[in-house]
Design an enzyme around this catalytic site. Structure first.
Site, PDB file in Angstrom:
ATOM      1  CB  SER A  13      11.829   5.152   2.292  1.00 20.81           C
ATOM      2  OG  SER A  13      11.969   3.858   2.828  1.00 20.81           O
ATOM      3  CG  PHE A 213       1.311  -9.563  -2.834  1.00 22.42           C
ATOM      4  CD1 PHE A 213       1.072  -9.990  -4.135  1.00 22.42           C
ATOM      5  CD2 PHE A 213       0.992  -8.248  -2.497  1.00 22.42           C
ATOM      6  CE1 PHE A 213       0.512  -9.128  -5.071  1.00 22.42           C
ATOM      7  CE2 PHE A 213       0.434  -7.383  -3.426  1.00 22.42           C
ATOM      8  CZ  PHE A 213       0.187  -7.829  -4.711  1.00 22.42           C
TER       9      PHE A 213
END
Ligand code: FAD
Length: 281
Positions: A13, A213
């Site tokens: 995904s 991040f």
């Protein structure tokens, strides 16, 4: 299609963020089209914690569903929304036949004030109570612990609580050392958490950006990776970062993981390079 019902199948995904302009959305749709070759079980679209991207998230969710016929999951954060606003957003998705919601708290607003729910579990509960027939609910999980959790005991206690409110699956925060993920799966088993836990893969394509991040969300980049990447030029970082991600995915697959979720940052090349190499679809 409800994600909870298709996770028995092996597959991939992809996560996207919602661009603000039509032109950038068109580019994203091209990216998604490229990735479509790998027949994703679903794609997901992120949401700004302050509600800043809601109209773009809705737009992109609908474009991916209607133009590319993809199975889409909308992310939704609750920290900065009133219950009425959350009802409106959820009703919108229900009316447009979006079957999957990733229920999140969102990061605490900088001013420390929140008007919405305090935790991810509140949103899971709200959806379960008022939209039970309408959505399959996913939640976030943190193999190294959420930065606000003092320890893994705390982490697991509240993760279990969130899952028990009615989540059907969880997607993990990025991690770069699979040991954290395997240990997390063991902790889930001990805690009797039985939903599928999907690993989130972030290829390091830009060392500075991904390090930032990672440090914001408490993901450790092992010294072996940092030292190999820190002095390389952009092109070589990309190549090496993809190589690391390939090894990471191969190791996950070897250890029985059936599903890989890629943080694409709206670009297809790194993910395509990885998928070509691991031959997993
Ligand atoms: P929670 O489940 O509420 O957990 C946050 C902290 O609160 C944890 O330390 C937890 O242990 C603690 N906690 C939970 N319940 C309780 C309780 N009852 N009492 C005390 N403490 C408790 N952010 C966005 O803004 N937009 C996105 O689209 C987005 N997508 C994401 C997708 C994934 C796969 C992941 C992993 C993260 C995503 N995030 C996104 C980031 C996420 O919003 C932040 O990590 C946020 O800080 C926590 O959200 P949560 O739903 O996991 O919070």
């Amino acid at each position: 299609m409800r994600i909870g019902k298709i996770l028995d199948n092996k597959g991939v995904s992809f996560e996207f963020f919602p661009p603000k302009t039509q032109k950038d959305q068109d580019i994203l749709l091209d990216t998604a089209k490229n990735l479509e070759t790998y027949k994703p079980l679903f794609v997901s679209v992120t949401y700004g914690a302050g509600g800043s991207t809601i109209s773009y998230t809705k737009e992109v969710v609908l474009r991916l569903k209607n133009e590319l016929k993809l199975n889409v999951m909308a992310h939704l954060t609750c920290i900065s929304h009133t219950k009425e606003e959350l009802f409106d957003i959820l009703s919108f998705y229900k009316n447009h036949n979006i079957d999957n919601i990733l229920a999140l708290r969102g990061d605490m607003p900088k001013d420390g004030k929140n008007i919405g729910c305090n935790h991810g579990f509140d949103l899971v509960k709200l959806i379960k109570t008022h939209f039970d027939d309408d959505f399959c609910i996913g939640v976030a999980c943190y193999p190294e612990g959420h930065p606000e959790s003092p320890n893994m005991e705390w982490e697991m206690k509240y993760f279990k609580y969130k899952v028990d409110q009615g989540a059907s699956f969880a997607i993990s925060q990025m991690f770069f050392d699979n040991t954290y993920f395997y240990e997390f799966l063991e902790l889930c088993e001990k805690a009797n958490i039985n939903i599928p836990i999907i690993p989130g893969i972030m290829p390091i394509t830009n060392f500075k950006q991904i390090s930032k991040f990672a440090s914001m969300c408490g993901a450790t980049i092992p010294h072996s990776i940092t030292s190999a990447l820190e002095n390389l030029n952009e092109e070589d970082v990309f190549k090496k970062g993809v190589e690391f991600a390939i090894k990471q995915c191969e190791n996950l697959i070897k250890n029985g993981i059936k599903h890989l979720h890629f943080y694409t940052l709206n670009k297809s090349k790194a993910t395509l390079d990885i998928l070509k190499s691991i031959n997993f679809s």
